[in-house]
Structure formats: structure tokens, C-alpha cells
Design a protein around this motif. Structure first.
Motif, PDB file in Angstrom:
ATOM      1  N   GLU A 102      -0.428   2.801   1.079  1.00 23.47           N
ATOM      2  CA  GLU A 102       0.689   3.448   0.429  1.00 23.47           C
ATOM      3  C   GLU A 102       1.252   4.568   1.393  1.00 23.47           C
ATOM      4  N   ARG A 162      -2.256   9.497  -1.392  1.00 21.96           N
ATOM      5  CA  ARG A 162      -2.139   8.221  -1.453  1.00 21.96           C
ATOM      6  C   ARG A 162      -3.161   7.614  -0.625  1.00 21.96           C
ATOM      7  N   ASN A 215       3.158   2.641   3.854  1.00 24.77           N
ATOM      8  CA  ASN A 215       4.391   2.312   3.476  1.00 24.77           C
ATOM      9  C   ASN A 215       5.427   3.447   2.958  1.00 24.77           C
ATOM     10  N   HIS A 216       4.831   4.580   2.836  1.00 29.47           N
ATOM     11  CA  HIS A 216       6.000   5.729   2.524  1.00 29.47           C
ATOM     12  C   HIS A 216       6.274   6.602   3.741  1.00 29.47           C
TER      13      HIS A 216
END
Ligand SMILES: CCCCC/C=C\C/C=C\C/C=C\C/C=C\C/C=C\CCCCC(=O)SCCNC(=O)CCNC(=O)[C@H](O)C(C)(C)COP(=O)(O)OP(=O)(O)OC[C@H]1O[C@@H](n2cnc3c(N)ncnc32)[C@H](O)[C@@H]1OP(=O)(O)O
Ligand SMILES: Cc1cc2nc3c(=O)[nH]c(=O)nc-3n(C[C@H](O)[C@H](O)[C@H](O)COP(=O)(O)OP(=O)(O)OC[C@H]3O[C@@H](n4cnc5c(N)ncnc54)[C@H](O)[C@@H]3O)c2cc1C
Length: 572
Positions: free
Chosen positions: A425, A421, A428-429
Motif C-alpha cells: 500500500e 500502511r 501504491n500510495h
């Protein structure tokens, strides 16, 4: 606060943000030109940052301030419907000036968000000035005393000297001079720091009302045939209210610490030392979110613990809730603030500690944890012995929980990156873990500050009861978050059982002092404005009197009978 102390007022933004922003970001000439008339309420200002389309994402704000060197003016403009300033307190009908946050454009380049003083109404007639469309945004969940407003600027011109230039500057030829640090233009740290104290006050008021009422309210039967007991004698009522009481004391001490820290670090910043700004930002953002979320929930616990009368405005609890709950949103939406603390401070500090850097301030424990990780783990690997009596060992337990969750969040980001990622990302994850890490960090800070404060208490009896409150606060937090401690290997199931048993003992120990502990907040009846929370406990007579004063009771037969009921009856 001429009518009800602590109620929101149209001048709150003038006092709480317009004046402080001038103090922090105006030049001496601008202080002379604006602060003095503002202090005398000739100028009444607000802080207009949020727009209809953006509140959190400051870099996404659309209002523009374009420098025109030919006239030595900035042109302020709202280019889109979503760029209309929306929410600023006192903007709708009260203010005649606004500090407008806008994207600065000069010499064909955008230099980001800067602050501009914009006159919006005529100083004598109060009529909106040319190019200014201003009004109230309409009814809200609460805050009805405040005219939160909208502001649409249509190519409004202001002088070059109306840009707050203590840090960043625009020269007469349009040259942009950068501030010593880009972070200085963010602001908002002052109010976030103050809000921590507001959380403590909201808790103190709510538990004063609920605990006093619980001491005068008698209900049901504890022992058959005996008189109805005070509801404060029910273990469940104590389990609802005493942890709130403990949190009220905890947040009072944290609020004092936050104010002192703000004062100390903002003094350093004024002297040109910006080194502590990241700690101040992270602490104020995290503690603002942590304390307002906790207080928001606790006010509702207090209201519901008063039964039906808690739902009456006579209790004051509905108003306390309605006025307090937006603190979870304004001055930085809480989730976003927790993410700031985690992403901009905790994970960064964790990575510095992991390469051996000695950390200072509220994250120094991450260095200790990093060193710990390098030492061989004990064979047993099990949780250390747990003392439900020793506060220092509990502080250490919270510290280790925080370190564990910061490490978990940092490792989650690493794992996401290894899955391919992107940076954005991956972050965010991992944001659920990041919020948990911030929450745990703030919880550790609160427990530590509570215990540190006890060292300053000389009176043995006061120290004893405050220690009991601190124990209850720490153990209740441990019980409520036992999953974190179990997952981190810091707690076993038998220990969790002992914690629950100890909490019950502490509730019983606190019962005799509960009313005295809320009286100690010294919130007089006028400030509480609550029939249920009256100091004299004379609730029922005053509740009946309060109802009799209701406008609906001005006439024995309300006009609705003649206007609606009677005609309806005649048609049936
Ligand atoms: C003078 C006399 C005064 C008398 C009165 C005294 C007291 C008051 C008493 C009574 C008054 C009555 C009541 C109180 C008054 C008012 C309260 C009443 C009503 C409420 C009003 C509400 C007002 C508002 O809501 S104003 C609008 C609030 N909006 C926000 O907070 C926006 C939130 N969003 C953000 O902050 C940012 O978008 C962001 C989330 C931080 C992201 O920003 P971004 O630019 O993307 O930055 P990034 O995350 O990349 O970080 C970059 C870098 O900057 C650092 N940083 C970020 N923010 C700050 C900051 N605020 N300070 C310092 N540093 C900051 C961040 O850590 C990064 O650093 P690094 O690069 O990692 O090193
Ligand atoms: C009573 C009240 C008074 C106010 N007074 C003022 C004032 O005087 N001046 C002023 O300028 N503003 C004022 N505001 C506006 C306030 O500052 C904003 O509402 C606040 O900053 C939140 O921004 P938003 O409304 O755009 O919410 P959003 O940011 O749109 O939030 C909505 C949801 O999106 C989530 N979200 C947003 N960004 C992220 C992210 N990066 N990561 C994860 N989740 C995210 C949030 O967590 C939230 O759950 C006031 C608001 C209220 C309610």
C-alpha cells in the motif's frame, strides 16, 4: 518494406521478437532446429505472451505447460477465456509457429513463466493444427497491415525439446533446473532498447514534414501590406516545432547510446556476467516510456502545426501517429515501465547511496546527492546562479532535480509506512511520485547524453548549431517542468523568467538553420511518403495530383448518386 518503408508488417514480430528470442534463449541444438528454417522464412513465428486477461502482470498469465514424463512432452493449454493469447502480431493468419509464454508445471509444482516453441499451423497447408484455435482479433486503431491474433490451445502436446532451455531446463524425469538468474527469462529488453531509436525516427520524420511545410506555406499578414509570410516566421510556430527538432536530435543520440549499451551488456550476459542486467532493464524500460510518451505528443504537435493539410493522409502525419502511438502500450505499458525503473532501481539505489554505497552507471549521481545531504546546507538555501548558456550547469540542474524527486518518492514511501500502511500500500500510495522520479531521471539521462555527444563533434559550425539545439532542449524542459525545479529550490521565479526570454532568443537563432537541420536527417521522399514534406517543396501541385488519384475520383458521378441520392430525392 516493399511498399512503404517503416510501415508495420506481419513479419515484424518474426524479425523483431521471434528470431531475437531464439538467439537469446535457445540452446545450440534448438538454434539448429528452429533458427535456420526461421531465418529462411520456412518457419514464421510470433511472440505470444499477452493474454486477453493479462498483458502487464506476467505472473498472472494463465496458459499452462504441464510436463508429461511418460511421453516426454509438454501439454500446452488455455484453461480459461481470459487465458486465450491475445494481441501477438502476425499470429492471426501469418505465423505457423509461436513462442508461447506459459506457466511451467512439472512434478506437481509450478515454476513460473517459461518460453515454449509451439507449431500452430501445418507447414505446407497452413491449416491450424489439432487443438489449435487461431485467428485475427479484428480491426484496431491502426496497424491494419498486421494480423494481431488470438490463440486458444486445447491440450496441445509438444516435445520436451521445444522448451527454450538455454537458461532453465527440465530433465527427462521432470526435474526442473533453475536458470542462473530468474531475470533472464523475462526478455523484452531488446525491443524496448530498439524502440528508443524508433521514437527518434518518428520525431525526425514528423518535424521534417512540419518544418519543410512551414517553410513553403505562406499565410496571413505580419506587416500590413506586405506579402504573406512563411508560417515558420511566426514565433508560435517556431515554439511548437523547434523543441521537437531538438528532441529529435536528442533522442537520436539516446537511441544510439541505448543500442550500444544493449549490445555491450547483452554481450556480458552471454559471457555469464549478469551484474549489469538491472541497469539495462531500468534504462531500457524508463527510456522506452520517456521517449515514446514525448514522441507521441510531439507527432500531434507537428500534425496540428500543418493546419488542415496536416489532417490529410497526404501529409503522412496521421499514419505516423497511428503507427507510433501503440509504442506507449506494447513492450511494457509506459506507466508500468516508469514504475519498474523507479521501484526496482532508483529507490533501491537511493537507499544504497543513503548508507554510503558508491553507485555506478546512470544512478551514480545519487551517491553525490547522498553525500551532499550530509554536508551543512548553505545559509542562503536559495537556488544557485543559473546560466542559460552553460550546458554543463544545466546538466547538473537536471541531475539535482532527479535526485530531489527520487528522494521525495523514497520519503513518501517511508511516510506511508509510518502511517501504518503495508509495504504494498505504501508503494501504491507513492506511485505518482515514483513515476515523476523516473521521468526526471530519464530526462536527466537524455540531457546528459545530448551534451556528452557534443564533445565528440569536431566541426565547429555543426557543434555550434547542435549546442543551440541542446540548449533549447534543456531550457524548454526546464520551462515545461519549472514546478519540479521551483519545488526543489533549484530555480527562482526571476530565473524562470530569464529562461523564457532565452528560449525566445534561441528560436530566433535556429530559424535560419531549421530547414537544413531537418534535411540533415536525410529522409528521402519515399521514406517520408509525405506531400507536405517533399524535398522540392512543390506541395500544392502534388497535393492536387494526390487528391485526383483518390479512388473516389475514379468516376465523375459516384455510384452513390444513383444508389442513394436520386432515390432519396424522388421520395421527398
Ligand atoms: C536475429 C535477427 C533479428 C533481425 C531483426 C532485428 C531488429 C528488429 C528490426 C525490425 C523488426 C521490426 C520491428 C520491431 C519488432 C517488433 C515491434 C512491433 C510490434 C510490437 C510488438 C509488441 C510485443 C509485445 O508487446 S510483447 C509483450 C510485452 N509485455 C510486457 O512487456 C509485459 C510487462 N510486464 C512486465 O515486464 C512484468 O510484469 C513486470 C512489470 C516487470 C513485473 O514483473 P514481476 O514478475 O512482477 O517482477 P518484479 O517487478 O517483482 O521484478 C522482479 C525482478 O525482475 C526484474 N525484472 C523485471 N523485468 C525484467 C526484465 N525485462 N529484464 C530484466 N530484469 C527484469 C526486476 O527488476 C526485479 O529485480 P529485483 O528483484 O528488484 O532485483
Ligand atoms: C499494437 C499492439 C501490438 C502488440 N503486440 C504484441 C505481441 O506481439 N505479443 C504480445 O505478447 N503482446 C502484444 N501486445 C500486447 C501488449 O504487450 C499489452 O497490451 C501491454 O503489455 C499492456 O498490457 P495490457 O494490455 O494488459 O494493459 P494493462 O496492464 O491492463 O494496462 C491498463 C492500465 O492499467 C495500468 N496498470 C497495469 N498494471 C499496473 C500496475 N502494476 N501499476 C499501475 N498501473 C498499472 C496501466 O498503466 C494502464 O493504464 C500488443 C499490443 C498492441 C497495442
Amino acid at each position: 518494406s516493399c511498399v512503404h518503408p517503416d510501415r508495420p508488417e506481419p513479419l515484424d514480430l518474426h524479425l523483431g521478437m521471434f528470431l531475437p528470442t531464439l538467439l537469446n534463449q535457445a540452446t545450440p541444438e534448438q538454434m539448429e532446429r528452429f533458427f535456420t528454417p526461421a531465418w529462411n522464412l520456412r518457419i514464421i513465428g510470433t511472440y505470444a505472451q499477452t493474454e486477453m486477461g493479462h498483458g502487464t502482470h506476467l505472473r498472472g498469465l494463465e496458459t499452462t505447460a504441464t510436463f508429461d514424463p511418460s511421453t516426454q512432452e509438454f501439454v500446452l493449454h488455455s484453461p480459461t477465456i481470459s487465458s486465450i493469447k491475445w494481441w501477438p502480431g502476425g499470429l492471426g493468419k501469418t505465423s505457423n509457429h509461436a513462442i508461447v509464454l506459459a506457466q511451467l508445471h512439472t512434478q506437481g509444482r509450478c515454476h513460473g513463466l517459461h518460453a515454449f516453441i509451439v507449431p500452430i499451423r501445418d507447414m505446407d497447408t497452413h491449416v491450424p493444427l489439432p487443438g489449435v484455435v487461431v485467428g485475427d482479433i479484428g480491426p484496431k486503431f491502426g496497424f491494419s497491415e498486421v494480423d494481431n491474433g488470438f490463440l486458444k490451445l486445447e491440450h496441445v502436446r509438444i516435445p520436451l525439446d521445444n522448451m527454450l532451455m538455454k537458461f532453465a531446463k527440465v530433465e527427462p524425469d521432470g526435474t526442473y533446473v533453475k536458470p542462473p538468474s530468474a531475470k533472464l527469462t523475462y526478455g523484452m529488453v531488446f525491443i524496448r532498447s530498439m524502440i528508443v531509436g524508433q521514437s527518434a525516427l518518428a520525431l525526425a520524420k514528423s518535424c521534417t514534414i512540419a518544418i519543410r511545410y512551414s517553410a513553403v506555406r505562406h499565410q496571413s499578414e505580419l506587416r500590413p501590406g506586405e506579402p504573406e509570410p512563411q508560417i515558420l516566421n511566426y514565433q508560435t510556430q517556431q515554439h511548437k516545432l523547434f523543441p521537437v527538432l531538438a528532441a529529435a536530435y536528442a533522442f537520436t543520440f539516446v537511441g544510439q547510446y541505448m543500442k550500444d549499451t544493449y549490445r555491450r551488456i547483452s554481450g556480458d550476459i552471454h559471457a555469464g556476467d549478469y551484474s549489469q542486467l538491472p541497469e539495462l532493464h531500468a534504462l531500457s524500460a524508463g527510456l522506452k516510456a520517456f521517449t515514446t510518451w514525448a514522441a507521441n505528443a510531439a507527432i500531434e504537435v507537428c500534425r496540428m502545426s500543418c493546419g488542415g493539410h496536416g489532417y490529410s493522409r497526404s501529409s503522412a502525419l496521421p499514419d505516423i501517429y497511428v503507427e507510433f502511438t501503440p509504442t506507449c502500450t506494447y513492450e511494457g505499458e509506459n506507466t508500468v515501465m516508469m514504475l519498474q525503473t523507479a521501484s526496482r532501481y532508483l529507490v533501491k539505489s537511493y537507499r544504497q547511496a543513503s548508507v554510503g554505497q558508491r553507485l555506478q552507471g546512470s544512478v551514480s549521481y545519487l551517491s553525490e546527492a547522498a553525500a551532499q545531504r550530509l554536508r551543512p546546507r548553505p545559509v542562503s538555501g536559495g537556488a544557485a546562479p543559473l546560466s542559460t548558456q552553460d550546458l554543463l550547469s544545466l546538466v547538473h540542474l537536471y541531475q539535482r532535480r532527479a535526485a530531489s524527486l527520487v528522494e521525495l518518492a523514497a520519503k513518501s514511501i517511508q511516510q506511508e509506512l509510518q502511517r501504518g500502511r503495508s509495504q504494498e500500500e505504501a508503494w501504491n500510495h507513492s506511485s505518482i511520485d515514483l513515476v515523476r522520479a523516473s521521468d526526471a531521471h530519464c530526462h536527466f539521462v537524455v540531457v546528459k547524453l545530448f551534451v556528452d555527444k557534443l564533445e565528440q563533434v569536431d566541426d565547429a559550425a555543426v557543434k555550434a548549431v547542435l549546442s543551440t539545439l541542446a540548449l533549447l532542449y534543456a531550457l524548454k524542459g526546464l520551462a515545461d517542468n519549472s514546478g519540479d525545479f521551483l519545488q526543489a529550490g533549484l530555480l527562482t521565479v526571476p530565473q524562470a523568467t530569464r529562461v523564457s526570454a532565452r528560449i525566445k532568443e534561441l528560436l530566433e537563432e535556429l530559424r535560419p538553420d531549421a530547414v537544413a537541420l531537418v534535411d540533415a536527417f536525410d529522409l528521402n521522399d519515399r521514406k517520408l511518403n509525405s506531400v507536405l514534406g517533399r524535398y522540392d517543396g512543390n506541395v500544392y501541385e502534388h497535393l492536387y495530383e494526390w487528391a485526383r488519384q483518390s479512388p473516389l475520383n475514379a468516376t465523375e458521378v459516384h455510384e452513390s448518386f444513383h444508389k442513394y441520392l436520386k432515390p432519396l430525392r424522388s421520395r421527398l
